[in-house]
Scaffold this active site. Structure first.
Site, short mmCIF file in Angstrom:
data_model
loop_
_atom_site.label_atom_id
_atom_site.label_comp_id
_atom_site.label_asym_id
_atom_site.label_seq_id
_atom_site.Cartn_x
_atom_site.Cartn_y
_atom_site.Cartn_z
CG ASP A 100 -6.01 2.03 2.25
OD1 ASP A 100 -7.34 1.62 2.42
OD2 ASP A 100 -7.08 2.67 1.13
CG ASP A 117 -4.69 4.63 -3.22
OD1 ASP A 117 -3.86 6.35 -3.12
OD2 ASP A 117 -5.40 4.55 -2.73
#
Length: 167
Positions: A100, A117
């Protein structure tokens, strides 16, 4: 750049096992793997319930801005792109894709790009969508830089990353 922060589903929120991609254990493991590879990530300290305690990236009490918030454009983006491309290639060399990667999952602190993240770290060879996710990471990054006047081909970065994974 010193201090501790917790990883959450949103600003100031704890990351829960169903939210944000796999929970504290997945994030802690991914940060540890990436740190061991020498990649610029917040150092993972410990898991506390559903939260990851990690190194704070910023100055004083102000967190480092996301790459998406940078005001640099054109050729001024070269050093940042080089760092992001190296992150993609080091991950690929180890067999992984971020999964991502985008300008919102990268911080810039004192000219240094830091990856955040990461609980969805993807094994490119064993995941049926691994190559597709690696390509998406490359496309997201190259398109972001291109929109700011620093054109880079995601096809070239993706080909180089695939060479690292399978070469």
């Amino acid at each position: 750049m010193h201090g501790l922060s917790s990883s959450g589903d949103g600003p100031g929120e704890p990351r829960t096992p169903g939210g944000g991609g796999g929970g504290a254990a997945a994030e802690f493991d991914a940060l540890g793997r990436m740190h061991a590879l020498g990649l610029p990530v917040p150092y993972p300290v410990q898991i506390s319930g559903t939260e990851v305690l990690m190194e704070f990236i910023g100055a004083g009490t102000a967190a480092a801005p996301r790459l998406a918030q940078t005001r640099a454009d054109g050729a001024d983006l070269w050093p940042l792109f080089e760092q992001v491309a190296e992150i993609v290639l080091v991950l690929a060399r180890a067999g992984f894709a971020h999964g991502d990667l985008c300008a919102y999952n990268l911080l810039v602190h004192e000219g240094r790009v830091v990856v955040i993240d990461v609980p969805q770290l993807v094994d490119v060879a064993s995941n049926p969508q691994g190559a597709e996710l690696l390509e998406r990471d490359c496309r997201n990054i190259c398109e972001w830089f291109s929109r700011r006047g620093f054109d880079r081909s995601h096809d070239h970065l993706f080909a180089e990353a695939l060479g690292e994974v399978f070469g």
